[in-house]
Write an enzyme that holds these catalytic residues in place. Structure first.
Site, mmCIF file in Angstrom:
data_model
loop_
_atom_site.group_PDB
_atom_site.id
_atom_site.type_symbol
_atom_site.label_atom_id
_atom_site.label_comp_id
_atom_site.label_asym_id
_atom_site.label_seq_id
_atom_site.Cartn_x
_atom_site.Cartn_y
_atom_site.Cartn_z
ATOM 1 N N CYS A 38 0.844 -1.203 0.000
ATOM 2 C CA CYS A 38 0.000 0.000 0.000
ATOM 3 C C CYS A 38 0.873 1.243 0.000
ATOM 4 O O CYS A 38 1.999 1.242 0.495
ATOM 5 C CB CYS A 38 -0.884 -0.025 1.250
ATOM 6 N N SER A 40 0.638 3.727 1.848
ATOM 7 C CA SER A 40 0.965 4.195 3.208
ATOM 8 C C SER A 40 2.297 3.614 3.670
ATOM 9 O O SER A 40 3.053 4.283 4.385
ATOM 10 C CB SER A 40 -0.149 3.834 4.191
ATOM 11 N N HIS A 43 4.774 5.742 1.995
ATOM 12 C CA HIS A 43 4.893 7.027 2.705
ATOM 13 C C HIS A 43 5.884 6.907 3.863
ATOM 14 O O HIS A 43 6.636 7.828 4.152
ATOM 15 C CB HIS A 43 3.536 7.436 3.293
ATOM 16 N N HIS A 59 0.502 -3.586 6.340
ATOM 17 C CA HIS A 59 -0.699 -3.398 7.171
ATOM 18 C C HIS A 59 -1.950 -3.859 6.429
ATOM 19 O O HIS A 59 -3.046 -3.475 6.773
ATOM 20 C CB HIS A 59 -0.824 -1.923 7.572
ATOM 21 N N CYS A 166 -6.960 -3.155 3.859
ATOM 22 C CA CYS A 166 -6.766 -1.694 3.780
ATOM 23 C C CYS A 166 -7.487 -1.088 2.573
ATOM 24 O O CYS A 166 -8.512 -0.461 2.727
ATOM 25 C CB CYS A 166 -5.298 -1.286 3.774
HETATM 26 N N1 APR Z 1 -2.289 13.314 -10.717
HETATM 27 C C1 APR Z 1 -3.024 12.214 -11.020
HETATM 28 N N2 APR Z 1 -2.764 10.996 -10.542
HETATM 29 C C2 APR Z 1 -1.710 10.873 -9.740
HETATM 30 C C3 APR Z 1 -0.876 11.952 -9.375
HETATM 31 C C4 APR Z 1 -1.208 13.235 -9.916
HETATM 32 N N3 APR Z 1 -0.505 14.299 -9.632
HETATM 33 N N4 APR Z 1 0.075 11.501 -8.530
HETATM 34 C C5 APR Z 1 -0.145 10.187 -8.368
HETATM 35 N N5 APR Z 1 -1.199 9.792 -9.105
HETATM 36 C C6 APR Z 1 -1.783 8.450 -9.199
HETATM 37 C C7 APR Z 1 -0.791 7.347 -9.434
HETATM 38 O O1 APR Z 1 -0.542 7.157 -10.806
HETATM 39 C C8 APR Z 1 -1.508 6.126 -8.827
HETATM 40 O O2 APR Z 1 -2.306 5.446 -9.779
HETATM 41 O O3 APR Z 1 -2.365 8.156 -7.934
HETATM 42 C C9 APR Z 1 -2.425 6.737 -7.764
HETATM 43 C C10 APR Z 1 -2.029 6.428 -6.331
HETATM 44 O O4 APR Z 1 -2.161 5.054 -6.161
HETATM 45 P P1 APR Z 1 -1.229 4.177 -5.212
HETATM 46 O O5 APR Z 1 0.155 4.698 -5.242
HETATM 47 O O6 APR Z 1 -1.473 2.766 -5.571
HETATM 48 O O7 APR Z 1 -1.802 4.512 -3.753
HETATM 49 P P2 APR Z 1 -2.877 3.748 -2.838
HETATM 50 O O8 APR Z 1 -2.220 2.610 -2.147
HETATM 51 O O9 APR Z 1 -4.136 3.530 -3.613
HETATM 52 O O10 APR Z 1 -3.128 4.847 -1.722
HETATM 53 C C11 APR Z 1 -3.664 6.121 -2.052
HETATM 54 O O11 APR Z 1 -4.560 6.543 0.119
HETATM 55 O O12 APR Z 1 -4.407 5.284 2.048
HETATM 56 C C12 APR Z 1 -3.891 6.377 1.349
HETATM 57 O O13 APR Z 1 -1.586 6.492 2.077
HETATM 58 C C13 APR Z 1 -2.430 6.167 0.988
HETATM 59 O O14 APR Z 1 -2.129 8.450 0.370
HETATM 60 C C14 APR Z 1 -2.300 7.117 -0.138
HETATM 61 C C15 APR Z 1 -3.640 7.026 -0.844
HETATM 62 ZN ZN ZN Z 2 -3.016 0.990 3.390
#
Ligand code: APR
Ligand code: ZN
Ligand code: ZN
Length: 376
Positions: A38, A40, A43, A59, A166
């Site tokens: 994930c 997070s 992060h 997690h 999650c």
């Molecule tokens: N504009 C558009 N899309 C974006 C941008 C942007 N500037 N920056 C990132 N993305 C897209 C990425 O291409 C990706 O598909 O956002 C998506 C983020 O997905 P993941 O990295 O898989 O994140 P995910 O695990 O879904 O979590 C998303 O939720 O729980 C919280 O901490 C977690 O902040 C995170 C968010």
């Molecule tokens: Zn998570």
């Protein structure tokens, strides 16, 4: 047992052989079958979310109970379980008003990197290793609080079940519990990872008429269309994702906008693409150091509701089994969320792919307990 340890910020995860203390009172030993990767966790690796280190990350896990400590009544060896990363206490103010997602005790324990029973169960040659979000499931086994254990039906493949620990619960709950999206609504989703794609699916299940999916990775837009999006906005090479949403909504903006990335700029954009008196829900987690900027006049004159959603405002003991029932009934697609499976030793590759935006979800498989080849 083997576990992926983050020793310090910005480091690669290291696979180490750790000790794991037996489950104490009200604790459960779980053998992991699968753990989702994930953002997070990323992060934490990037130093955006400060937690005590060294720690075993992970997690979003599911597995099988191997042993229980004294006084455990909710589960027994052999049970299939999903781990919950909000082990709410049941007696604080927020638990009392029906908001276990906001549990004070769960939050403070998470920041300490310990278990609700106090201290840590993980050790590395005599050195204490912290638990991440009370779960630490990038490991062959985990000792967790009984509050973090959600027994589930045994016919669900455990890799699909892990995602509900999650991403799916977070996204689904943001739509169903926090926003309470209704039939016919228009919904914009910014960021299409495991969380955003779960928001898309939940919006479809709630009967939203228009679902606008936004990402900068074209494959994510295609996947969103398969999962129920009606329109897409390609964010590659542009900072303006607001105008395309206004164009798709007769200039008004969408009834709801969900931010599932965790960046100030995209949170501000989500607010800007929501119509007057609409609702913006921030699901993505930004650094505690970051601020957003909103037009002060617009707050009353556009009367939007700006809120957030933490773990989908869920009650994990009820919501996780209910979401798995939706999957087994064919209404929610968890199969499509798994882009790639990894061995624990390949975990840094999984994070690199996540950082590039390539994955809906990558998942670490521990062998045993359901994976490919089960016909689903
Ligand atoms: N504009 C558009 N899309 C974006 C941008 C942007 N500037 N920056 C990132 N993305 C897209 C990425 O291409 C990706 O598909 O956002 C998506 C983020 O997905 P993941 O990295 O898989 O994140 P995910 O695990 O879904 O979590 C998303 O939720 O729980 C919280 O901490 C977690 O902040 C995170 C968010
Ligand atoms: Zn998570
Ligand atoms: Zn509580």
């Amino acid at each position: 047992m083997k576990a992926a340890v983050l020793a310090e910020e910005a480091a690669r995860l290291e696979i180490r052989d750790l000790t794991l203390a037996p489950p104490g009172p009200h604790e459960v030993l779980v053998r992991l079958a699968a753990s989702g990767v994930c953002h997070s966790d990323l992060h934490v690796i990037e130093g955006v979310l400060p937690v005590p280190l060294p720690a075993v990350l992970g997690h979003e896990g599911a597995g099988v109970v191997e042993a229980v400590g004294e006084g455990v009544t909710g589960t027994k060896p052999g049970d299939h379980v999903v781990l919950s990363w909000v082990p709410s206490c049941g007696h604080c103010y927020y638990c009392g008003i029906g908001r276990p997602d906001m549990c004070d005790e769960a939050f403070s324990i998470q920041m300490l990197g310990t278990l609700p029973g106090g201290g840590v169960r993980l050790g590395d040659r005599g050195q204490e290793v912290y638990h991440f979000l009370g779960t630490s499931c990038f490991a062959e086994r985990a000792v967790v609080s009984e509050r973090a254990v959600v027994p589930i039906r045994t016919d669900v493949p455990l890799d699909r079940a892990a995602l509900v620990g999650c991403a799916v619960t977070t996204g689904y709950g943001a739509v169903v519990h926090t926003a309470q999206v209704g039939r016919g609504a228009s919904v914009a989703v910014v960021g299409l990872g495991g969380v955003g794609l779960s928001i898309v699916q939940a919006a479809r299940l709630q009967g939203a008429a228009q679902i606008i999916a936004i990402d900068r990775v074209p494959e994510k837009l295609d996947l969103a269309l398969r999962l129920g999006a009606t329109d897409v906005v390609d964010a590659r090479g542009t900072d303006d994702i607001v105008t395309p949403v206004l164009d798709l909504t007769e200039g008004r903006g969408s009834d709801y906008a969900f931010e599932a990335i965790g960046r100030p700029a995209t949170i501000e954009a989500a607010y800007g693409m929501t119509r007057k008196a609409g609702m913006t829900v921030v699901v993505g987690i930004a650094s505690p150091d970051e601020q957003i900027s909103l037009n002060a006049f617009a707050i009353p004159s556009a009367a939007r509701i700006l809120t957030g959603s933490w773990y989908g405002q869920s009650r994990p003991q009820e919501d996780i089994p209910a979401i798995l029932d939706l999957y087994m009934a064919g209404r929610l697609d968890l199969d499509a969320l798994i882009s790639r499976r990894y061995r624990l030793e390949e975990i840094n590759d999984a994070f690199a792919a996540l950082a590039r935006g390539e994955l809906a979800r990558g998942i670490v498989m521990f062998g045993g307990g359901g994976g490919e080849g089960d016909g689903r």
